[in-house]
Design an enzyme around this catalytic site. Sequence first.
Site, PDB file in Angstrom:
ATOM      1  CB  ILE A  75      -0.914   0.027   1.262  1.00 26.28           C
ATOM      2  CG1 ILE A  75      -1.701  -1.272   1.418  1.00 26.28           C
ATOM      3  CG2 ILE A  75      -1.832   1.238   1.255  1.00 26.28           C
ATOM      4  CD1 ILE A  75      -2.671  -1.583   0.319  1.00 26.28           C
ATOM      5  CB  CYS A 133       8.744   3.358   7.195  1.00 31.16           C
ATOM      6  SG  CYS A 133       8.153   4.390   5.874  1.00 31.16           S
ATOM      7  CB  ILE A 194       5.996 -10.015  13.088  1.00 35.44           C
ATOM      8  CG1 ILE A 194       4.943 -10.961  12.544  1.00 35.44           C
ATOM      9  CG2 ILE A 194       6.993 -10.686  13.949  1.00 35.44           C
ATOM     10  CD1 ILE A 194       5.499 -12.100  11.688  1.00 35.44           C
ATOM     11  CG  ASN A 195       4.655  -4.245   9.866  1.00 34.61           C
ATOM     12  OD1 ASN A 195       3.847  -4.554   8.987  1.00 34.61           O
ATOM     13  ND2 ASN A 195       4.812  -3.000  10.287  1.00 34.61           N
ATOM     14  N   GLY A 220      -1.570 -12.524   7.464  1.00 34.66           N
ATOM     15  CA  GLY A 220      -2.603 -13.544   7.559  1.00 34.66           C
ATOM     16  C   GLY A 220      -2.078 -14.817   8.213  1.00 34.66           C
ATOM     17  N   GLY A 246       0.126 -11.275  14.065  1.00 32.21           N
ATOM     18  CA  GLY A 246       0.476 -12.123  12.931  1.00 32.21           C
ATOM     19  C   GLY A 246      -0.499 -13.268  12.768  1.00 32.21           C
ATOM     20  N   GLY A 268      -5.199  -8.452  12.690  1.00 28.27           N
ATOM     21  CA  GLY A 268      -4.971  -7.686  11.466  1.00 28.27           C
ATOM     22  C   GLY A 268      -5.855  -8.121  10.316  1.00 28.27           C
TER      23      GLY A 268
HETATM   24  C1  LIG Z   1      -3.289  -3.974   3.796  1.00 28.95           C
HETATM   25  C2  LIG Z   1      -2.412  -3.855   4.993  1.00 28.95           C
HETATM   26  C3  LIG Z   1      -1.974  -2.604   5.417  1.00 28.95           C
HETATM   27  C4  LIG Z   1      -1.158  -2.472   6.526  1.00 28.95           C
HETATM   28  N1  LIG Z   1      -0.763  -1.225   6.938  1.00 28.95           N
HETATM   29  C5  LIG Z   1       0.015  -1.094   8.046  1.00 28.95           C
HETATM   30  C6  LIG Z   1       0.397   0.184   8.536  1.00 28.95           C
HETATM   31  O1  LIG Z   1       0.014   1.227   8.013  1.00 28.95           O
HETATM   32  N2  LIG Z   1       1.191   0.244   9.628  1.00 28.95           N
HETATM   33  C7  LIG Z   1       1.616  -0.875  10.277  1.00 28.95           C
HETATM   34  O2  LIG Z   1       2.330  -0.757  11.281  1.00 28.95           O
HETATM   35  N3  LIG Z   1       1.264  -2.102   9.851  1.00 28.95           N
HETATM   36  C8  LIG Z   1       0.471  -2.228   8.750  1.00 28.95           C
HETATM   37  N4  LIG Z   1       0.092  -3.489   8.341  1.00 28.95           N
HETATM   38  C9  LIG Z   1       0.600  -4.672   9.061  1.00 28.95           C
HETATM   39  C10 LIG Z   1      -0.375  -5.148  10.114  1.00 28.95           C
HETATM   40  O3  LIG Z   1      -0.606  -4.173  11.096  1.00 28.95           O
HETATM   41  C11 LIG Z   1       0.113  -6.435  10.778  1.00 28.95           C
HETATM   42  O4  LIG Z   1       1.317  -6.167  11.455  1.00 28.95           O
HETATM   43  C12 LIG Z   1       0.357  -7.559   9.789  1.00 28.95           C
HETATM   44  O5  LIG Z   1      -0.643  -7.573   8.803  1.00 28.95           O
HETATM   45  C13 LIG Z   1       0.411  -8.933  10.450  1.00 28.95           C
HETATM   46  O6  LIG Z   1      -0.791  -9.248  11.126  1.00 28.95           O
HETATM   47  P1  LIG Z   1      -1.975 -10.119  10.463  1.00 28.95           P
HETATM   48  O7  LIG Z   1      -1.368 -11.358   9.926  1.00 28.95           O
HETATM   49  O8  LIG Z   1      -2.954 -10.353  11.561  1.00 28.95           O
HETATM   50  O9  LIG Z   1      -2.545  -9.287   9.377  1.00 28.95           O
HETATM   51  C14 LIG Z   1      -0.752  -3.628   7.238  1.00 28.95           C
HETATM   52  C15 LIG Z   1      -1.199  -4.882   6.825  1.00 28.95           C
HETATM   53  C16 LIG Z   1      -2.031  -5.014   5.737  1.00 28.95           C
HETATM   54  C17 LIG Z   1      -2.507  -6.383   5.325  1.00 28.95           C
END
Ligand SMILES: Cc1cc2nc3c(=O)[nH]c(=O)nc-3n(C[C@H](O)[C@H](O)[C@H](O)COP(=O)(O)O)c2cc1C
Lengths: 310, 308
Positions: A75, A133, A194-195, A220, A246, A268
């Site tokens: 994004i 970032c 984690i991110n 995911g 995560g 997330g």
């Molecule tokens: C479409 C999308 C946009 C995201 N934007 C951000 C963001 O702006 N800042 C951030 O710290 N993490 C961002 N993330 C990461 C999520 O906060 C999270 O750390 C990551 O998706 C892992 O968790 P999940 O598996 O539950 O999604 C984004 C994730 C997705 C899928």
Amino acid sequence: MTPDQVDMTVDLGGIELRNPVLTASGTFGYGTEFSPFLELESLGGFVAKSLTLEPRTGNPPPRIAEAPSGMLNAISLENVGVEAFIRERLPALSDEVTVIASVFGTEIELYGRVTERLDGVSGVAGIEVNASCPHVKAGGIEFGQDPKALAALVRTVRQSTRLPMLVKLSPNVTSIAEMARVAEAEGADGLCLINAVQALDVDVDTRRPVLANGLGGLSGPAIRPIALRMVWQAASAVDLPICGIGGIASAEDAVKFLLCGATAVQVGTANYLDPGVAGQIVTGIAEYAARHGFARIADLVGALETPQGG
Amino acid sequence: MDPLNGAGRPANHPPPPELSRFLLAQSPAGPRDMATPPLHPPIRADGTVVEVRHEGGSNRRISLLVPGWPGSEPGQFAMLSPGARSAVPRTDPLLPRPMAVFRSQATDDGHLVEFLFKVTGRGTALMAEALTGQVVGVVGPLGRPFPRVPEAGACVLVGGGTGIASLYALAIREAPTAMLLLGAGSRDDLMGVEDFEAVDDLEIRIATEDGSRGEQGLVTQLLERVLDEAQSPPPTVFSCGPTPMMARVAEIAAARGATCWASLENNMACGFGVCLGCAAPIRAGGYALVCNTGPVFEASTVTWEAMP
Ligand SMILES: Cc1cc2nc3c(=O)[nH]c(=O)nc-3n(C[C@H](O)[C@H](O)[C@H](O)COP(=O)(O)O)c2cc1C
Ligand code: FES
């Protein structure tokens, strides 16, 4: 014991949460988008989309793609900017909703300025520093991938706020324990991890990456075991409270993170599949605790039985 | 444990006041008739599969009983999670699929909501295999609808491939001053034609590339002819279909001074404006979210050559 007798409150680095379930930055918009689907007040809180000083637009499409049990996204920095967040988005939320502001930027100084702007703003319970970032001056490597850059970043943000400061770590590193220690040494109040995991997928017909940006972040259920491993390693390395992220899509998933040492969790990608899921995870965790005789959620934290040398 | 299953938001829960503001606060992608009624706030619900029917070729019709479905406006869509809330929840494929609401009708047990789709990948294949009684996650209605045709004006609806499904509710609303043009590669790729034929006072013309139904050729050629023969002022054009078709429709309409609305079909992860994954490039600069600024855009505002 019944689920409503369980003490769900946790303290995440000075942020008092009514329960350990938050939603993750970038997956929960600015909160109000979810009010048709759940009571925002029923969550521990949410982390808003990462903010920059100015409003920013993102990458060209395609920005997302499906991956096995996950998704890829690129994004980039798209967000409304810190001023619009403070003026328009925060006031739309009830005082009962715990909001953590996520900050990012392409230079350390920019992180500092966004954070300063948020300091003392009513309705902001804490800052999450998104260290994933790309650091423009260092050729695009993530701040969270270089211990020196991470240290400098955390130091600067620390000096810019009196609010509780959580540092969101990048998983794209060799040693998450090292990065956790760096953030702790520079004054972080807690860690989030984690991110998304750096990844690539390819369209064989066009012979191009599926995302216009080339690389993307994998999120995911696919990344959940990686995230659990990293949370466990980080929890073993530092004394800070940890927020596990995560692939969490159910209460059972969330409990795994608590057992591995997380004090709280963030949901997330699962919010996209079912925008009410975070509320159900709150209920499900209470049910789990009651069933297993834990009177306080805090007692679940780090309760993993590990094999010798595990 | 069934992670994604559970009671949906109760149907009688009052809509949050900020929602309609949220939906309308997005910068409009073109001038809109302000008479558009306020939109129903979306719900999340477990839809029960009533039937999956073959519709020719690889097209299918899925009918879901959706408790609490508030109804929808022409052009709105829902996100359907094919496997997530089944007895054995699936994480692969993970993301829900945006599907135009073809038709919905109230029954004693909730709304019966129909969607037409083509089996193109794993998500749609799973949906095609869904058995009666299985559960499909539903989030909707989503997006902003097709605007109304100006008073006393006529309109032309142009549908190609799966885009045809987006036009049924619009055809009902705008008949008898609407003409419907349908296009597909072959007869088998057309969907829902019998339903359109049953709409009173709706004139229908069909083009297939192989000539197996209607005229041989492209639906855009039909449109050129229809617009050239139309009286002034030119009719409003609505289109939904493959991007190259919609880009060409936009060009044809613009050349004849006709207002043209296109319903875009980008990939989506959430459908309600939070993942920022569905961005479409717009002429004014930057991107607009297809899911909540659209999916309906005034065609001249879209940078067609930069569409994915
Ligand atoms: C479409 C999308 C946009 C995201 N934007 C951000 C963001 O702006 N800042 C951030 O710290 N993490 C961002 N993330 C990461 C999520 O906060 C999270 O750390 C990551 O998706 C892992 O968790 P999940 O598996 O539950 O999604 C984004 C994730 C997705 C899928
Ligand atoms: S599909 Fe998520 S923002 Fe449009």
